[in-house]
Structure formats: C-alpha cells, structure tokens
Scaffold this motif. Structure first.
Motif, PDB file in Angstrom:
ATOM      1  N   UNK A  17     -33.477  -5.570 -57.702  1.00  0.00           N
ATOM      2  CA  UNK A  17     -32.722  -4.589 -56.920  1.00  0.00           C
ATOM      3  C   UNK A  17     -33.584  -3.970 -55.830  1.00  0.00           C
ATOM      4  N   UNK A  18     -34.881  -3.788 -56.101  1.00  0.00           N
ATOM      5  CA  UNK A  18     -35.787  -3.270 -55.075  1.00  0.00           C
ATOM      6  C   UNK A  18     -35.831  -4.215 -53.874  1.00  0.00           C
ATOM      7  N   UNK A  19     -35.923  -5.510 -54.152  1.00  0.00           N
ATOM      8  CA  UNK A  19     -35.949  -6.484 -53.064  1.00  0.00           C
ATOM      9  C   UNK A  19     -34.656  -6.490 -52.270  1.00  0.00           C
ATOM     10  N   UNK A  20     -33.521  -6.401 -52.961  1.00  0.00           N
ATOM     11  CA  UNK A  20     -32.235  -6.360 -52.266  1.00  0.00           C
ATOM     12  C   UNK A  20     -32.109  -5.082 -51.434  1.00  0.00           C
ATOM     13  N   UNK A  21     -32.661  -3.975 -51.939  1.00  0.00           N
ATOM     14  CA  UNK A  21     -32.620  -2.719 -51.182  1.00  0.00           C
ATOM     15  C   UNK A  21     -33.415  -2.834 -49.890  1.00  0.00           C
ATOM     16  N   UNK A  22     -34.538  -3.566 -49.922  1.00  0.00           N
ATOM     17  CA  UNK A  22     -35.321  -3.776 -48.701  1.00  0.00           C
ATOM     18  C   UNK A  22     -34.515  -4.559 -47.668  1.00  0.00           C
ATOM     19  N   UNK A  23     -33.728  -5.530 -48.133  1.00  0.00           N
ATOM     20  CA  UNK A  23     -32.880  -6.303 -47.219  1.00  0.00           C
ATOM     21  C   UNK A  23     -31.767  -5.426 -46.650  1.00  0.00           C
ATOM     22  N   UNK A  24     -31.248  -4.502 -47.460  1.00  0.00           N
ATOM     23  CA  UNK A  24     -30.242  -3.552 -46.968  1.00  0.00           C
ATOM     24  C   UNK A  24     -30.816  -2.721 -45.823  1.00  0.00           C
ATOM     25  N   UNK A  25     -32.064  -2.265 -45.974  1.00  0.00           N
ATOM     26  CA  UNK A  25     -32.714  -1.502 -44.900  1.00  0.00           C
ATOM     27  C   UNK A  25     -32.789  -2.340 -43.630  1.00  0.00           C
ATOM     28  N   UNK A  26     -33.101  -3.632 -43.788  1.00  0.00           N
ATOM     29  CA  UNK A  26     -33.147  -4.527 -42.621  1.00  0.00           C
ATOM     30  C   UNK A  26     -31.796  -4.560 -41.908  1.00  0.00           C
ATOM     31  N   UNK A  27     -30.717  -4.785 -42.653  1.00  0.00           N
ATOM     32  CA  UNK A  27     -29.383  -4.853 -42.037  1.00  0.00           C
ATOM     33  C   UNK A  27     -29.022  -3.535 -41.351  1.00  0.00           C
ATOM     34  N   UNK A  28     -29.366  -2.440 -41.994  1.00  0.00           N
ATOM     35  CA  UNK A  28     -29.085  -1.118 -41.414  1.00  0.00           C
ATOM     36  C   UNK A  28     -29.812  -0.956 -40.074  1.00  0.00           C
ATOM     37  N   UNK A  29     -31.075  -1.324 -40.053  1.00  0.00           N
ATOM     38  CA  UNK A  29     -31.843  -1.206 -38.818  1.00  0.00           C
ATOM     39  C   UNK A  29     -31.361  -2.186 -37.754  1.00  0.00           C
ATOM     40  N   UNK A  30     -30.916  -3.359 -38.178  1.00  0.00           N
ATOM     41  CA  UNK A  30     -30.400  -4.301 -37.191  1.00  0.00           C
ATOM     42  C   UNK A  30     -29.147  -3.742 -36.513  1.00  0.00           C
ATOM     43  N   UNK A  31     -28.299  -3.111 -37.286  1.00  0.00           N
ATOM     44  CA  UNK A  31     -27.101  -2.500 -36.714  1.00  0.00           C
ATOM     45  C   UNK A  31     -27.491  -1.376 -35.756  1.00  0.00           C
ATOM     46  N   UNK A  32     -28.457  -0.545 -36.149  1.00  0.00           N
ATOM     47  CA  UNK A  32     -28.907   0.534 -35.260  1.00  0.00           C
ATOM     48  C   UNK A  32     -29.418  -0.023 -33.935  1.00  0.00           C
ATOM     49  N   UNK A  33     -30.079  -1.182 -33.983  1.00  0.00           N
ATOM     50  CA  UNK A  33     -30.681  -1.728 -32.777  1.00  0.00           C
ATOM     51  C   UNK A  33     -29.776  -2.608 -31.950  1.00  0.00           C
ATOM     52  N   UNK A  34     -28.893  -3.398 -32.603  1.00  0.00           N
ATOM     53  CA  UNK A  34     -28.170  -4.428 -31.878  1.00  0.00           C
ATOM     54  C   UNK A  34     -26.650  -4.297 -31.954  1.00  0.00           C
ATOM     55  N   UNK A  35     -26.181  -3.447 -32.853  1.00  0.00           N
ATOM     56  CA  UNK A  35     -24.752  -3.132 -32.907  1.00  0.00           C
ATOM     57  C   UNK A  35     -24.589  -1.626 -33.097  1.00  0.00           C
ATOM     58  N   UNK A  36     -25.170  -0.838 -32.213  1.00  0.00           N
ATOM     59  CA  UNK A  36     -25.199   0.617 -32.411  1.00  0.00           C
ATOM     60  C   UNK A  36     -23.823   1.256 -32.458  1.00  0.00           C
ATOM     61  N   UNK A  37     -22.809   0.589 -31.897  1.00  0.00           N
ATOM     62  CA  UNK A  37     -21.460   1.141 -31.903  1.00  0.00           C
ATOM     63  C   UNK A  37     -20.869   1.173 -33.310  1.00  0.00           C
ATOM     64  N   UNK A  38     -21.448   0.428 -34.236  1.00  0.00           N
ATOM     65  CA  UNK A  38     -20.955   0.404 -35.615  1.00  0.00           C
ATOM     66  C   UNK A  38     -21.639   1.436 -36.505  1.00  0.00           C
ATOM     67  N   UNK A  39     -22.702   2.078 -35.987  1.00  0.00           N
ATOM     68  CA  UNK A  39     -23.524   2.929 -36.838  1.00  0.00           C
ATOM     69  C   UNK A  39     -22.946   4.325 -37.058  1.00  0.00           C
ATOM     70  N   UNK A  40     -22.224   4.848 -36.071  1.00  0.00           N
ATOM     71  CA  UNK A  40     -21.709   6.208 -36.195  1.00  0.00           C
ATOM     72  C   UNK A  40     -22.760   7.278 -36.020  1.00  0.00           C
ATOM     73  N   UNK A  41     -23.955   6.885 -35.635  1.00  0.00           N
ATOM     74  CA  UNK A  41     -25.059   7.837 -35.520  1.00  0.00           C
ATOM     75  C   UNK A  41     -25.225   8.351 -34.097  1.00  0.00           C
ATOM     76  N   UNK A  42     -24.960   7.504 -33.123  1.00  0.00           N
ATOM     77  CA  UNK A  42     -25.222   7.862 -31.732  1.00  0.00           C
ATOM     78  C   UNK A  42     -23.956   8.408 -31.081  1.00  0.00           C
TER      79      UNK A  42
END
Length: 383
Positions: A17-42
């Motif tokens: 589960x720790x390894x899968x959580x690291x991959x989740x962080x990757x996907x989250x950061x990819x969305x922030x960088x390359x699909x920012x319109x999906x993040x709801x943060x900006x």
C-alpha cells in the motif's frame, strides 16, 4: 567486510500500500502540472471539470497518500517494539533514523543540482503550454534555487530539509521535516508506552491523545503519526475482524482517502481539516490489512512496491520536471493526441526504472548502517 542482511520485519500488505500511495502522489502531481483544470486548486480554471478531492477518488488524492505515509510511519516505527516490549530496538532505530533518511534525500538533492547545472529541466516551457502555476514554480518549490550551488544542494539534503523544512531542490522533500521530527516523538512516546504498558492500559492512550491535541495546535500534519502509534498499541497481534468486515472497513477507508479540500469537511457545523478525514481513512486501511498473509506471488509484488516507494517518491518530481516535461513538449510539437496521457504513462515507467539503481544504493547504505549499529551493540554488551 561482510555486511549483515537485516531480516525483514515489515508487513507486506502495508508495504504494498505504501508503494501504491507513492504512485497516487505521482498521478496527483501530474494532474497539477499537465491537467491543472481538473485539480480544483487553481482559481484561474473553471470548477466544472474538477475531479481531484472528491470523496472516493483516492487514486488521485496525493495529499491523502501523504497522510497515509505519516500514519503508516507512526505504526511501523513503534509496532515491533510494543509487541516485543523491547526498548533496545527503539534506541537502535533512533540512531539510524537521521542517516537512514539523509542518504536518499542527499542523493535526490544532488541529482536535482545536476539537472539544474546542465539545463535539463524543461518545466518552465511545459508550463507555458499547460498554464499550470504548480509546474511553472518547479512543483511549488519555494524559492526556486537560483545559484545552483552543489554545496547548497548537499547541505539541504543532509540537514536543512529535516531541521528547517527546506525543499527547493526537490519539493517532495517537504515531508522529511515532519517525518524526521515526528519519528523522534514516536520513539520517545513508545518508550513511555512500554514503561507503563503493564501498569495501566489507559495511560498510553490518554498520553497519545493529549500529545496529538497539543500538536494539532501547531500543525495538522503531526497528529497522523501519533494516531499510527495509537493503532500500534491498541491493535491485537492478530485481527479478530472477519473477512466481510475487513472488506467493508477497507472500502470505507479508501472512500475517505479520496477527500481533499482546503476548507476541510463540515460535520455538524464544524470544519475538520482534510488531513484528519484522510487520517481516519488511513487508519481504516491499516486495520483491515495489517495481519493479512499474502500468497507468494502477491507477496513478491508487495515487497517490490514497498522497496520502490521511497526512491520513487523522492525522484518523481525531478523526472516530471525534466524528462516528463520534455516528452510532453515533444508530443505537443507533433500534435499527437492525448499527449498528457501518453507522457504521463511514459514518465511513470521511466521514474520506476530510474528508481531501481537508487534502491540498490539505498539497500547498501542501510546494510552498512546495520553493520555499524551491530558493532556499537556488540561493544556495549562487552561492558
């Protein structure tokens, strides 16, 4: 010199589960960088298409994955000592903690310096296309390093990321400040628990809750560690929950881990920080999985995920901002459809491959640390 191989005491399901959580962080950061319109943060993007932060979308909630890291750290750093009533193990873990963390963070900071030194970062040009503030600021690094001094990178990886929270060579390292300081608190509280374990069952629980309340006033990132410790104390060696109950607990935990909102969750008119919602979800995952025995095939997969989790976590931002950004720009230059999706997958697998030699180096370092600790232990036993 023959280095001793440390016998694994890790819980395989939780490592997976720790390894899968690291991959989740990757996907989250990819969305922030390359699909920012999906993040709801900006604020500059419409809210209609936002998908991050909705309950149940745990595989996109990087903040929830970080909370899981913290709860899991509190659990695994104390569980073995509590079960074995072993205070000596705490001392050994204390001696190893800083060098255990500092080696990979220093390697990551030096790698980032090299990428800056040879102009291999492409995040700025990619951000001009995606309009992502996160990507434009080197994954929210603050401040972005301007002198690119190798001494600056070295000292950040060795010391300042732990004691001051500096992380401008690798923004993923912001968690190391909390990880290091909280682990020292975990070791001290675990000693307290062991000391009073046989005299009072409630005293350790009350102590953990009081410390958590005090830390809550300082930062919401500290209590998850303490609640991981609480689980380590209260959970029996073998779970008494049946299979159906475990499945329900696991699914509900994942559901809660999908929540992310800077405003928190409103419950009966009171706003609870998202860290605490994710903390409950993380605790439920641990409760449902901590004593599961995996088949050999799944066991091997879980171990591999656990081994790769830390180097992958430390390196993924560097790869996103260098190779990932370059690959994305290249695909866009040729008008290739679904450029973000394709470059995301390629960058993901590239980061995994780059993490492999990092794992080899880190394992050598851990074995060397164990050797030194064994020498110290042997010397102390002579007196």
């Amino acid at each position: 010199m023959s280095l001793p191989q440390e016998k694994s005491q890790r819980i395989e399901t939780l490592e997976g589960l720790r390894g899968l959580a690291a991959i989740v962080v990757f996907f989250f950061h990819w969305i922030l960088g390359f699909l920012p319109q999906l993040s709801g943060i900006f604020p500059n993007f419409p809210k209609e298409n936002v998908i991050v932060g909705k309950l149940g979308l745990f595989f996109l909630n990087g903040a929830g994955a970080v909370v899981f890291f913290f709860v899991l750290s509190g659990f695994v750093l104390s569980r073995r000592s509590i079960l074995n009533n072993n205070s000596e193990q705490i001392g050994k873990n204390f001696l190893k903690r800083w060098p255990r963390l500092a080696f990979p963070t220093t390697v990551a900071a030096i790698c980032s310096w090299i990428l800056f030194r040879f102009n291999l970062y492409n995040y700025h040009d990619a951000a001009l296309i995606t309009k992502s503030p996160w990507l434009a600021s080197f994954a929210s690094a603050s401040p972005v390093p301007v002198d690119h001094s190798i001494w600056d990178a070295l000292t950040q990886g060795l010391f300042y990321t732990f004691y001051r929270g500096d992380s401008y060579y690798d923004s993923s390292m912001w968690t190391m400040h909390y990880e290091f300081l909280a682990s020292l608190l975990i070791f001290g509280t675990t000693l307290l628990i062991i000391s009073y374990k046989n005299s009072s069952k409630l005293f350790p629980i009350l102590s953990i809750l009081i410390i958590s309340i005090i830390l809550f006033m300082y930062s919401p990132w500290y209590p998850p560690f303490l609640f991981g410790l609480l689980l380590a104390y209260v959970l029996p060696e073998k779970s008494k929950i049946n299979k159906i109950g475990n499945i329900f607990i696991f699914v509900f935990g994942l559901y809660l881990l999908g929540f992310y909102s800077e405003k928190g969750m409103i419950i009966f008119g009171t706003a609870f920080a998202y860290q605490y919602v994710d903390m409950v979800g993380s605790m439920l995952l641990i409760i449902s999985c901590y004593d599961i025995v995996l088949t050999p095939k799944f066991s091997k997969c879980a171990k591999m995920l656990g081994e790769i989790s830390f180097p992958f976590y430390l390196l993924h931002v560097l790869v996103i901002c260098s190779f990932g950004s370059w690959f994305y720009i290249t695909l866009k230059g040729y008008d290739i459809p679904h450029a973000s999706f394709i470059s995301c997958l390629v960058t993901l697998f590239s980061t995994i491959l780059i993490s492999v030699p990092f794992i080899v180096l880190n394992n050598r370092w851990v074995n060397l640390l164990n050797y030194w600790i064994s020498l110290i232990d042997k010397k102390n036993n002579q007196y």
